[in-house]
Design an enzyme around this catalytic site. Structure first.
Site, PDB file in Angstrom:
ATOM      1  N   ASP B  11       0.875  -1.165   0.000  1.00  0.00           N
ATOM      2  CA  ASP B  11       0.000   0.000   0.000  1.00  0.00           C
ATOM      3  C   ASP B  11       0.913   1.217   0.000  1.00  0.00           C
ATOM      4  O   ASP B  11       1.479   1.582   1.022  1.00  0.00           O
ATOM      5  CB  ASP B  11      -0.898  -0.027   1.241  1.00  0.00           C
ATOM      6  CG  ASP B  11      -1.720   1.255   1.374  1.00  0.00           C
ATOM      7  OD1 ASP B  11      -1.705   2.072   0.430  1.00  0.00           O
ATOM      8  OD2 ASP B  11      -2.372   1.413   2.416  1.00  0.00           O
ATOM      9  N   LYS B  73       2.763  11.289  -3.498  1.00  0.00           N
ATOM     10  CA  LYS B  73       1.728  10.577  -4.242  1.00  0.00           C
ATOM     11  C   LYS B  73       0.729  11.544  -4.874  1.00  0.00           C
ATOM     12  O   LYS B  73       0.089  11.226  -5.864  1.00  0.00           O
ATOM     13  CB  LYS B  73       1.007   9.639  -3.279  1.00  0.00           C
ATOM     14  CG  LYS B  73       0.033   8.694  -3.935  1.00  0.00           C
ATOM     15  CD  LYS B  73      -0.578   7.807  -2.866  1.00  0.00           C
ATOM     16  CE  LYS B  73      -1.596   6.844  -3.424  1.00  0.00           C
ATOM     17  NZ  LYS B  73      -2.191   6.040  -2.351  1.00  0.00           N
ATOM     18  N   GLU B 174      -7.283   0.468  -4.246  1.00  0.00           N
ATOM     19  CA  GLU B 174      -7.232   0.380  -2.789  1.00  0.00           C
ATOM     20  C   GLU B 174      -8.540  -0.102  -2.161  1.00  0.00           C
ATOM     21  O   GLU B 174      -8.521  -1.013  -1.332  1.00  0.00           O
ATOM     22  CB  GLU B 174      -6.792   1.727  -2.201  1.00  0.00           C
ATOM     23  CG  GLU B 174      -5.288   1.917  -2.378  1.00  0.00           C
ATOM     24  CD  GLU B 174      -4.834   3.358  -2.280  1.00  0.00           C
ATOM     25  OE1 GLU B 174      -5.629   4.215  -1.877  1.00  0.00           O
ATOM     26  OE2 GLU B 174      -3.675   3.620  -2.642  1.00  0.00           O
ATOM     27  N   ASP B 196     -12.958   4.993   1.713  1.00  0.00           N
ATOM     28  CA  ASP B 196     -11.511   5.060   1.917  1.00  0.00           C
ATOM     29  C   ASP B 196     -11.039   6.511   1.884  1.00  0.00           C
ATOM     30  O   ASP B 196     -10.891   7.100   0.831  1.00  0.00           O
ATOM     31  CB  ASP B 196     -10.827   4.223   0.816  1.00  0.00           C
ATOM     32  CG  ASP B 196      -9.306   4.247   0.933  1.00  0.00           C
ATOM     33  OD1 ASP B 196      -8.781   4.947   1.818  1.00  0.00           O
ATOM     34  OD2 ASP B 196      -8.646   3.573   0.133  1.00  0.00           O
TER      35      ASP B 196
END
Lengths: 314, 612
Positions: B11, B73, B174, B196
């Protein structure tokens, strides 16, 4: 031969892939997913999930599949397309409109003539409408169109009563006035399909009568006509297969047994019969697949129990 | 049988990254060498010139703000000129410069780094953690990305994996990974939703689970909505207050900004359990005109935080509504509701989610570890035959091509199960048009320029004809990772052109190649032995093949000068190969492989022409 290609797949899966790959170009998405024509969105989605357990490319990640890799990709993408099209009401309608044959088959299985049922309307609406129509009909430019509409509505009435040959006459009249009329053309196709369904049923009846008289030759011909007119007439297909088997033509018997299974995939008796014929013809893997399917559908079915010992183990 | 090669799930998060694997049938998080399950996704260049990654990099951030990169990211796979990026740049203490292709480069010291390189450093660290855990090399990995990542961001993430020396088996989403971990080993049938809210991105997915099939029905999100934005709201509030009081803009001072960021994050986390907290930043600034140093001291209550971030929470709920509508699912139809991501610890987020979904979220999952665990489960499913898990994921955004007039023709709608492909016929739009430009777009707008441009290519050499007469097939393909490739074909001439859509904001093939080459000696060192071993096997099978072909060739070319010459050379090559095989020197072995490959193809060609 593709089945003999050395790849990381067992024979059953290979045969399944080959069989499904042959159907990729077919227009009948219901058939491709292995559900009855006209199956609901939920059934379609469930069938898609079940199929993806077998045909999702990820199930064979990193395996050597040779020429089967391309086939598998093609099959899965087509499955996605079928699911996406048939589980969305809008897309489904567009698809059915473009494929009248599939629509007819869907109707035959679900037994509804919804499209031909006039909507319930109030009396005043009706009265006002008819007055307007008459007024318009007197206009010379519209006379032609009115005439076509008259024939069309007559044809619809006949369709409602399942009198297809009369409907065809009216539609022919309409087509003579306006050969490019879209609704006439579309309905012509529908009606021909409907006529086929009726013909299939009556041929089947004739066949049964002929059998009672002991005239197998005539019965066989009538049965084949019935299956040709409506490939989904599983009773006829099954009967044909039984008759052919009795007459010693195992190969053709198997092909009709397959038609019966395709038309009625959840019928255990048909499947066991097909499995038996395939087994006798030496197609062990296919036979096993169909027998397994039968067991899966109904393990307690008398046919399964009866033939279980004979057919097992492969 | 030898033990199976280890596979890992990663992850790669905005703030923290986690690595997991499946061992003895159960997924587990691999604890890092620093002793923690979570590794901060922070990279820094120390004064000594050494690159630091993880906890150690995060710890020195305050004293080294310009050379510490966090939340990278958020930048990966994006274009420098995009509006979102320009907005984001304002709040970053480290230095960002445009690259050659409108991509983003980060400046550390006097060197520029691409985003895949930086993420690659984080991945390499995790790879090393995994190798320490297994006691052997780890190569195969699955990396997760937010479901709402577009093609460019996915490509860039995959590049990062390759730079770290990983073979990226798959990029997965994810929320899907979270569902996999949640459903692992349980016999669950029904629909679930995964909410999420991570450090940088927000995803909401609705899926149906049955018989080991994880079928995503709809997914949506925002790649600029996460914990960072919550922090920024707090920073804004602290800085605005300070400016009003002292007339000093703290955000212009990179060191102060880094301290503010640190304090904001800490305060936010504390307020998940406490009702109020103190923000204490002594000596935060010195007035320019001289005078004593200024301190920042404020009390932040939970109510105030909720007020500052109310719009952010609202946005998540709006997106939930959207996705549930698309999935044609009502909150009551859901069997379970899973919360993922550190931000879902915030009480206000939990309350809002509870109110909307009218149920308590699932308690059984660890919000920060579940994604990595799910990635490990999928890695296991792909490499282990016995696994019964099938993942049916969808494409998060619609795909289309730009058509005349600046509009979009959509070919693959969002929420289509992948892999999928679609062919559509297009016509020329002008008389005697000999070239068409095909612009591949991702997004939901009907107006071309409001979508993300994935790439463009030109099909040339069309025949001269009236407009609309030349027909062009455009074939779109999305693979299981959500990566897009497009091909176009002139129906008449059969002329073809295809691209694997490269992120126009990411690395080109050449750039990636260069980076890989720059690091080649580093990577080679670790695996040289193994490589020699496999290469020797390859060489051996080639030698056998040449040996088999030689008698045939001898017969076919009997007596001819060419035959003698070729056979002589082949014999020599075989002798050399034998020596190379014994030497165990990689260079020699690969050279021999090249020679023999050429020999084999030459022999084959000759035999074929003679008609054997």
């Amino acid at each position: 031969m593709a089945v003999e290609e050395k790849v990381d797949l067992d024979d059953v899966r290979k045969e399944e892939i080959l069989a499904l790959d042959a159907k990729v170009a077919s227009n009948n998405l219901f058939e491709f997913l292995g559900v009855p024509s006209g199956a609901s969105a939920d059934e379609v989605r469930a069938a898609f999930r079940e199929a993806s357990r077998k045909f999702h490319p990820d199930k064979y990640f990193g395996k050597n599949l040779g020429s089967f890799r391309g086939k598998l990709d093609r099959i899965f993408k087509r499955l996605v397309e079928a699911n996406q099209t048939l589980s969305d009401p809008e897309k489904r309608e567009v698809y059915l409109a473009a494929n009248p044959f599939v629509r007819a088959a869907a109707r035959a299985t679900t037994n509804t003539n919804a499209a031909f049922k006039p909507e319930a309307r109030t009396e005043t609406e009706e009265a006002r409408d008819s007055e307007r129509r008459q007024r318009l009909a007197r206009h010379p430019y519209l006379a032609k169109a009115t005439k076509v509409q008259e024939y069309l509505s007559k044809a619809k009435e006949h369709v409602g009563r399942q009198e297809y040959s009369q409907a065809v006459t009216h539609l022919n009249n309409a087509a003579q006035i306006d050969p490019l009329h879209a609704e006439v053309k579309a309905m012509m196709i529908e009606v021909r399909k409907g006529a086929d369904l009726v013909r299939s049923e009556s041929s089947f009846k004739h066949a049964l009568e002929a059998l009672n008289r002991g005239d197998e030759e005539l019965a066989l011909q009538a049965l084949k006509t019935a299956v040709n007119a409506n490939p989904l007439n599983f009773k006829a297909a099954h009967k044909t297969s039984m008759l052919l088997e009795r007459r010693g033509d195992a190969r053709e018997a198997a092909s009709f047994a397959l038609k019966a299974v395709e038309a009625a995939p959840r019928n255990v008796e048909f499947r066991v019969h097909l499995a038996r014929l395939l087994g006798e013809a030496g197609m062990k893997a296919m036979a096993k697949k169909h027998f397994d399917e039968a067991v899966r559908i109904d393990p307690d079915h008398p046919e399964v129990k009866k033939h279980g010992k004979k057919l097992w183990p492969f | 049988m030898a033990e199976r090669e280890p596979v890992i799930g990663i992850d790669l998060g905005t703030t923290n990254s986690v690595v997991a694997t499946v061992q003895s049938g159960a997924p587990l998080v691999i604890r890092g060498r620093s002793g923690s399950n979570l590794m901060p996704s922070v990279i820094a260049l120390a004064r000594s010139g050494k690159l630091l990654v993880g906890q150690i990099a995060k710890r020195q951030a305050i004293t080294n703000p310009t050379d510490t990169v966090y939340a990278s990211k958020r930048l990966i796979g994006r274009k420098f000129s995009s509006q979102q990026m320009q907005e984001a740049l304002k709040g970053l203490p480290y230095v960002i410069e445009p690259g050659e292709h409108d991509d983003i480069k980060v400046k550390l010291g006097d060197k520029q780094y691409s985003l895949p390189e930086l993420s690659g450093l984080v991945l390499r660290e995790l790879k090393l953690d995994a190798e320490a855990h297994f006691g052997r090399t780890v190569k195969k990995a699955i990396i997760t990305v937010p479901a709402y990542f577009n093609d460019g961001q996915r490509q860039a993430t995959k590049d990062a994996g390759r730079i770290a020396g990983l073979e990226v088996l798959r990029i997965i989403n994810e929320p899907t990974a979270a569902a996999l971990a949640y459903g692992f080993g349980k016999n669950i049938n029904g629909k679930i939703a995964v909410f999420d809210l991570g450090g940088g991105t927000f995803d909401i997915s609705v899926m149906e689970i049955g018989n080991g099939v994880f079928d995503v029905i709809a997914t949506g999100g925002d790649t600029f909505l996460g914990g960072e934005d919550f922090d920024n709201a707090v920073i804004e509030w602290l800085a605005a207050d300070f400016e009003k009081e002292h007339g000093i803009t703290l955000k212009k001072d990179r060191m102060a900004l880094q301290r503010l960021k640190d304090a904001a994050e800490k305060a936010k986390i504390e307020l998940s359990t406490a009702r109020e907290t103190q923000v204490n930043l002594p000596f935060i600034s010195t007035p320019t005109g001289g005078g004593s140093a200024l301190h920042l001291q404020k009390t932040l209550t939970r109510d105030k935080l909720e007020q500052l971030t109310a719009t952010l929470v609202e946005r998540t709920i709006t997106l939930c509504e959207q996705v549930l509508t698309e999935a044609k699912v009502k909150p009551v139809d859901l069997r379970e509701m899973i919360l993922v991501g550190g931000m879902t610890r915030m009480p206000r987020v939990q309350e809002s989610v509870k109110a909307y979904f009218r149920r308590d979220p699932c308690k059984g999952v660890h919000p920060e570890e579940v994604v990595a665990l799910g990635a490990a489960v999928q890695a296991e499913a792909l490499t282990n035959e016995a696994s019964d898990v099938v993942l049916l994921d969808v494409t998060p955004q619609s795909l289309g091509v730009a058509i005349a007039g600046g509009y979009v023709r959509r070919l693959i709608p969002k929420n289509t199960t992948v892999p999928t492909s679609v062919t559509e016929v297009f016509n020329t739009s002008r008389d005697n048009q000999t070239t068409v430009k095909i612009m591949v777009l991702q997004g939901e707008s009907d107006v071309a320029h409001q979508n993300e441009l994935l790439g463009e290519f030109i099909l040339t050499g069309l025949r001269l004809a009236k407009r609309g007469e030349v027909e062009i097939d455009v074939i779109f393909d999305i693979n299981s990772e959500g990566l897009v490739s497009v091909a176009a074909r002139d129906r008449e001439t059969g002329q073809q052109q295809s691209i694997q859509v490269t992120a126009s904001g990411g690395l080109t093939q050449d750039e990636l190649k260069k980076i890989l080459e720059d690091q080649a000696d580093l990577m080679l060192e670790a695996r040289v032995e193994e490589e020699v071993k496999t290469k020797r096997l390859e060489l051996k099978s080639l030698m056998n093949e040449v040996g088999e072909l030689m008698p045939q060739l001898q017969q076919a070319t009997q007596g001819s000068e060419f035959g003698q010459d070729a056979l002589g050379k082949a014999l020599k090559a075989l002798e050399q190969a034998r020596l190379a095989g014994e030497s165990a020197e990689l260079k020699k072995v690969t050279d021999s492989i090249d020679t023999l490959t050429r020999t084999v193809s030459l022999f084959r060609g000759v035999l074929q022409r003679i008609g054997r």
